[in-house]
Design a protein around this motif. Structure first.
Motif, PDB file in Angstrom:
ATOM      1  N   THR A 141       3.005  21.503 -16.417  1.00 20.86           N
ATOM      2  CA  THR A 141       3.309  20.143 -16.922  1.00 20.86           C
ATOM      3  C   THR A 141       3.886  19.208 -15.906  1.00 20.86           C
ATOM      4  N   PRO A 200      -1.358  20.306 -20.438  1.00 21.04           N
ATOM      5  CA  PRO A 200      -1.513  18.921 -19.633  1.00 21.04           C
ATOM      6  C   PRO A 200      -2.612  18.837 -18.821  1.00 21.04           C
ATOM      7  N   GLU A 240       7.992  17.995 -22.829  1.00 22.06           N
ATOM      8  CA  GLU A 240       7.684  19.571 -22.500  1.00 22.06           C
ATOM      9  C   GLU A 240       8.377  20.402 -23.458  1.00 22.06           C
TER      10      GLU A 240
END
Lengths: 532, 711
Positions: free
Chosen positions: A271, A209, A288
């Motif tokens: 994330t 991320p 995710e």
């Protein structure tokens, strides 16, 4: 035609969904039955191997209960001599691939993967592709030839192996194909990937991320220049489409205009911290998954991208409740008890214990991750399996006054909530007159003008909201246990440059966020002061 | 001409099509698969509804000008229908669209807008005219282009279906695609006949057939096998023309010939005789046509008939398996065929459950996901489904080996009439590589039902055979028992009589001799008492008279007492009785006297059979809520064959019988077993690898609370 492509040719969409995402329709009992069957099969397989005999001992467990009672909890040290030296004779199977984790202190943890497991990796990778691009149950929006731009470390790093394994079973257009450019530096590979995606289009983008956010930021800040490579009808078409889209929305061009993807996959505990910025730059809420080098896919998001559901066919799951961990902390000889997935409780934290399937070596292995059972089912999607969220690593929490366990995620979240603009940070516990408090060394961006005292107050306020244990800490301690040290601009960059010069492995040059070694702290402070 | 326009068929046919299309759209929307292709097909049906409604508007017009206005709206709706058809074909046959298909779709929708734009002009429909069948359009130049695009779009759709047909191996999917292609051919016929013939408009009807056939194809879960439908129709047609017509003609000829006789009953009689005489010919011809057109099915029927005949008297399962392989495998064109039968003892499905001679190749455990699924669903399972159904995807390595190695394609349950699964028939993949058709599946299911009956018979035969053997054996044992009883009772009786006679008749001077005689009488009486007690116990157990008086027993204390009582007999043979009793043991609920009898029996046996100076261990432990008592001796290991029979009543080991060292009726262990079972416990024996045996029994421990309180 690759093996999994055949399914896409022969099966209906509903059947494809069932094959890859059907595990979401299992009940907990069915999930446990699958786990039990595969574990008993695993015991039979490993019982004949040298390593299996060492771990299992003389009595071969006949039931899951016996397995949990008689087999000890293990760590990498129990396997190290056999796995680090890649002793194939000690294993119950012939490894198809060897992979390693990023490791710590420059030492990798090596793991052998069986061909069956590699196939499962591919199957579950396809499940992530389908679920990440689906907007509702049963929707299949990908097919063989899907264009993927996954910015990952190369094999034998676990993430690289994941991509390599998937491409053995499913046709993907990799942007770029790392096999064709083995010697290209990482940054150039990324650049090439984006160039290719501009010509060919891209369906799935995936990376850490932080990398996705950084790329988005860099793209937005970069000055646009015209190059000859843009003289391509497809590129021109995409450029003009992106320009129209950005003008229509009254903003500058963002990555999502040039590379409109069906999904953005991000793996890592940060994330959700970056979720908003990823959505801002890439136009899609990130999908995710929970992975590790030991077990690869362990849990993945449903199509609603809310929580993660465990996969039944990768590893056998056991969970150590926090109470048991505390008992172990108090008495090192104490052997913590585990619970199974059908015994976990909503809202509780657990340390995860895994056992491999398919003849692979790890049994009752503590991967040292703490996960949270967010819910026992997801009513939104009607998935009746316990839902999880990654919380932290076991040793990555700072205990304040014996009352609150502040982990990386919590601290990170508190900084994100106050909109702090920073380059990098690290945190550790420090003592002053016998009282422990949290010290955060942080390098702010030049645009961030808040003072350290303001930040201490704001972060304290946020921590009270995020962490219930922290809420009343000042009442018990009689003080706010947060201290912030602002580092001068470029401190972290200089530290990294120093480490590169020293020849440290690139995977370990960045200071860790929680509990860095004292030498690192001293070095950072020195570098910060020397600049001033 | 006005008459034609007011003809209800001409006028209301579009309304009928409108109504049918609307109903079909509702059906497809409600019961079709919830995916893009179904939605597109619903849109197509709605577009067809619009087209038919416009057609009704045109046909119901009072003059040519009004008809022209309606007719000009028709090409756009027709074009939309065909564009949607192409879109549907792409969505139905592909997961994602290829770039070529995307471009074609984009162009077709752009073209649709162009058609709308040109609709009010003369370029598509110039004017209207009256024909015999009603209004007909005079088309413009652009109409030719539109017609060409129609043709291309339909061709493109059919091409997508055929391409998918060639790539898929799924029989069901192929059948569905044949329906879709058949529907598409109807559309072709309609538009070509309308374009190039002067026949009344047919596209309306062919489009309705198309809509109906395609709706069935995408909505119905089980489709009629289109090959069978076509074949059956053809056979009826040919039989009518080739056989029935000549047959009737012959009868008519005879009838006309007989008319001269003018005797009505002779006439009828002759016709009846002729009909009866020609009947075999008719049947033969019917068979011939059947064989010609149903060759595959004919072969199946013959195979089934042979199989039924061959297996009629089969009571041996090995013969059954060989009959299946001989008769079914060649017709099904299977690469392999296996019959797994339920093992009554373990619940597993084995290729050789009765331990018949032969290698155990395949086994499916009772916990196998495949077995569980078949038990739950009681219908055939295709290997293809194993890769799809979530619960079946996680097979263990053993099951994967079965599927892969044997190239298993279909698992068929062998079901009895009351739906009990007796076995699983596994067919390997077809040699052609194609999937089994529904017809073949039905044949195998029929065969499987037949197999179920045979297996039931075979099991019955087998159990009867075993029962007879058991009865024979019991008879032999009883004879031997009577012999033993007479011997066992006669021996002490002889001793008793002779000793008492001596005491009675002669003057026994020596005190020592007198004492010995009295001891002889007592021991003979005791021996008889023991034998009689054993017999009474056995009768008590068998008739249910024996009732236990249970009470909480401290097993540790209890066994220590029993062991100390028996120390003397071990000392006599210089043996060591060692106690291994766990420190903390729960209480048990038992009849103390019977428990004593059990332990006595096991320990005296150990004493008897262990050599002099041997060791005997009395071990007690707790495991999962059970108290386990073990008596380990140092006697020669008991063979596996003997272990199976050792607890049978009247059983005496060969060794005992031969040497006559160990007298008895062979009831001790049998009574012990019954007594343990009366306590809801289990008893078993294990032989040690080198020397010695362990006789063990388990009894339920009392609740932990009782253990704590000691109650």
């Amino acid at each position: 035609m690759l093996p999994e492509d055949k399914y896409f040719q022969d099966l209906t969409k509903d059947e494809i969904w069932q094959r890859y995402c059907g595990f979401l329709s299992l009940t907990v009992d069915e999930f446990m039955q699958i786990q039990q069957d595969l574990l008993m099969d695993q015991i039979k397989r490993v019982a004949v191997s040298k390593l299996g005999k060492i771990i299992l001992g003389n009595n071969i467990p006949r039931t899951v209960e016996e397995f949990r009672q008689t087999v000890p909890l293990t760590r990498y040290e129990n396997y190290e001599p056999y796995l680090s030296e890649q002793q194939v004779d000690a294993l119950a199977f012939k490894p198809s691939i060897w992979c390693h984790s990023s490791g710590k202190g420059g030492k990798f943890k090596w793991f052998p993967l069986s061909s069956e497991f590699v196939h499962k990796i591919a199957k579950n990778a396809i499940a992530t592709f389908i679920l990440s691009t689906a907007r509702k149950e049963g929707e299949v929006n990908i097919s063989p030839g899907v264009r993927v731009m996954l910015i990952l470390a190369p094999p034998p790093y676990g993430s690289g192996v994941m991509l390599q394994a998937t491409s053995q079973y499913f046709t993907m257009v990799k942007l770029p194909d790392l096999d064709k450019f083995p010697n290209l530096p990482f940054s150039e590979k990324i650049q090439l990937g984006f160039q290719m995606a501009l010509k060919q289009g891209v369906d799935i983008i995936g990376s850490l991320p932080s990398i996705l956010t950084t790329m988005g930021q860099e793209f937005s800040n970069r000055k646009r220049t015209f190059s000859m490579s843009m003289l391509n009808p497809k590129v021109l078409y995409r450029l003009s489409k992106a320009m129209i889209r950005s003008k229509r929305n009254g903003r500058q061009i963002l990555p999502m205009d040039l590379w409109p993807a069906k999904s953005v996959i991000a793996g890592g505990m940060d994330t959700h911290i970056y979720a908003n910025s990823i959505q801002h730059y890439w136009g899609i809420k990130p999908y995710e998954f929970y992975i590790s080098s030991e077990a690869f896919y362990m849990a993945i998001h449903g199509w609603n991208k809310r929580w993660l559901a465990f996969l039944p066919d990768m590893v056998f799951f056991e969970f150590i409740p926090m109470d048991e961990l505390r008992k172990e902390e108090e008495n090192k000889d104490y052997v913590p008890k585990t619970v199974l997935l059908d015994e976990v409780e909503e809202g509780e934290l657990y340390e995860l214990v895994i056992s491999h399937f398919y003849g692979m070596p790890l049994l009752r292995y503590r991967i040292r991750d703490i996960i949270k059972i967010a819910a026992l089912k997801d009513e939104d999607t009607n998935v009746n399996l316990p839902q999880m969220l990654f919380q932290r690593r076991v040793d990555e929490a700072i205990n304040i006054g014996g009352l609150a366990q502040l982990d990386e995620k919590t601290i990170w979240q508190s900084m994100a909530n106050i909109g702090l603009e920073y380059n990098e940070w690290t945190a550790f516990k420090e003592f002053e007159q016998g009282t422990g408090y949290l010290r955060i060394l942080i390098e702010l961006k030049p645009t961030e003008l808040r003072k350290s005292t303001d930040l201490e107050k704001s972060i304290d306020e946020q921590l009270r909201i995020i962490d219930t244990d922290y809420k009343d800490i000042d009442y018990y301690l009689g003080m706010v246990p947060i201290r912030i040290t602002l580092l001068s601009n470029g401190t972290f960059q200089r530290y990294i440059e120093e480490k590169i010069k020293e020849g440290v492995n690139p995977a370990h040059i960045k200071p860790v966020h929680i509990n860095p070694p004292q030498t690192t702290v001293q070095r950072l402070l020195k570098l910060s002061n020397s600049k001033q | 001409m006005r008459d034609i326009l007011s003809d209800p068929i001409y006028l209301y046919a579009p309304l009928l099509v409108t109504l049918c299309s609307l109903i079909l759209a509702a059906i497809v929307f409600r019961w079709g698969q919830k995916d893009v292709s179904s939605y597109l097909f619903t849109a197509l049906l709605l577009s067809l509804t619009l087209w038919a409604s416009l057609l009704y508007g045109m046909r119901s017009s009072q003059d040519l000008y009004t008809a022209l206005l309606w007719e000009r709206a028709i090409p756009a709706s027709t074009f939309l229908t065909f564009a949607l058809f192409y879109h549907f074909s792409v969505a139905y046959t592909r997961i994602t669209f290829s770039s070529r298909q995307r471009i074609t779709l984009l162009l077709s929708y752009i073209f649709f807008i162009t058609v709308i734009a040109f609709s009010p002009t003369d370029s598509i429909i110039e004017s209207m005219r009256l024909e015999d069948y009603g209004y007909a359009p005079n088309t413009g130049l652009f109409a030719k282009v539109i017609f060409l695009v129609y043709v291309l779009l339909i061709f493109g759709g059919a091409y997508n279906f055929i391409k998918r047909y060639r790539s898929t191996t799924s029989y069901e999917e192929r059948n569905r695609l044949i329906y879709l292609v058949t529907g598409t051919v109807c559309v072709y016929l309609g538009i070509f006949l309308d374009a190039f013939s002067n026949l009344p408009p047919l596209a309306l009807w062919t489009n309705l057939v198309f809509a109906l056939v395609c709706s069935i194809a995408i909505s119905r879960y089980h489709l009629l096998d289109i090959k069978i439908v076509a074949r059956t129709s053809l056979v009826y047609l040919i039989t009518s023309f080739i056989i029935a017509i000549p047959y009737l003609l012959i009868l008519l000829l005879i009838h006309s010939f007989l008319q001269d006789f003018e005797v009505w009953w002779i006439n009828i009689l002759v016709i009846l005789i002729a009909a009866a005489t020609l009947r075999p010919l008719y049947t033969w011809a019917q068979h011939f046509v059947d064989k010609l057109f149903y060759r595959q099915r004919y072969d199946y029927l013959i195979a089934l008939e042979n199989f039924v005949q061959e297996t009629h008297d089969i009571s041996d399962l090995n013969k059954l398996i060989s009959s299946i392989i001989t008769n079914i495998q060649p017709v099904m064109q299977s690469s392999s065929i296996h019959l797994l039968l339920l093992s009554e003892s373990t619940g597993d499905f084995l290729e050789n459950p009765l331990d018949l001679p032969g290698e155990q190749v395949i086994l499916l455990g009772k916990h196998s996901p495949i077995v569980r699924w078949i038990k739950d669903n009681k219908c055939p399972l295709y290997t293809k489904q194993v890769g799809i159904i979530p619960k079946l995807q996680y097979l263990t390595s053993h099951e994967i080996r079965i599927v892969d190695k044997e190239k298993a394609d279909i698992f068929i349950p062998i079901l009895t009439r009351n739906e009990r699964i007796l076995g699983i028939l596994i067919l390997g993949k077809k040699l052609s590589g194609m999937e089994y058709s529904k017809e073949e599946e039905r044949l195998v299911i029929t065969a499987a039902n037949r197999i179920a009956g045979i297996i039931e018979n075979a099991y019955l035969f087998d159990s009867e055979k075993r029962l007879i053997e058991k009865l024979k054996k019991q008879d032999e044992q009883k004879t031997e028992f009577l012999h033993n009883v007479s011997h066992e009772l006669k021996t002490p009786l002889t001793s008793l009589i002779s000793s008492s006679e001596i005491l009675d008749e002669k003057q026994v001077e020596s005190e020592e001799i007198r004492k010995r005689l009295v001891t002889n009488i007592r021991s003979a009486a005791e021996s008889m008492d023991k034998r009689v007690s054993e017999l009474l116990d056995l009768v008590g157990i068998q008739t249910g008279i024996l009732v236990l008086k249970k009470e909480p027993v401290d097993i540790k204390e209890f066994l220590s007492n029993v062991a100390s009582q028996l120390q003397s007999i071990f000392r006599e043979r210089s043996q060591t009785l060692k106690l291994e009793i766990a420190d903390s043991l729960p209480k048990i609920n038992a009849d103390k006297s019977r428990l004593e009898q059990i332990v006595f029996n096991l320990l005296t046996n150990a004493n008897k059979f262990s050599p002099i100076s041997g060791n005997v261990i009395l071990r007690v432990k707790e495991n999962e809520g059970q108290v386990i008592v073990e008596v380990e001796d140092s006697a020669p290991a008991i063979s596996k064959a003997e272990i199976d029979k050792i607890f049978d009543a009247y059983y005496r080991s060969e060794d005992s019988k031969k040497r006559g060292r160990f007298p008895g009726l062979g009831l001790g262990l049998s009574i012990t077993k019954h007594l343990v079972e009366l306590h809801q416990g289990k008893i078993w024996v294990e032989n040690k690898a080198q020397k010695g045996n362990i006789f063990a029994f388990s009894l339920l421990a009392l609740d932990p609370e009782l253990r704590e309180s000691g109650d």
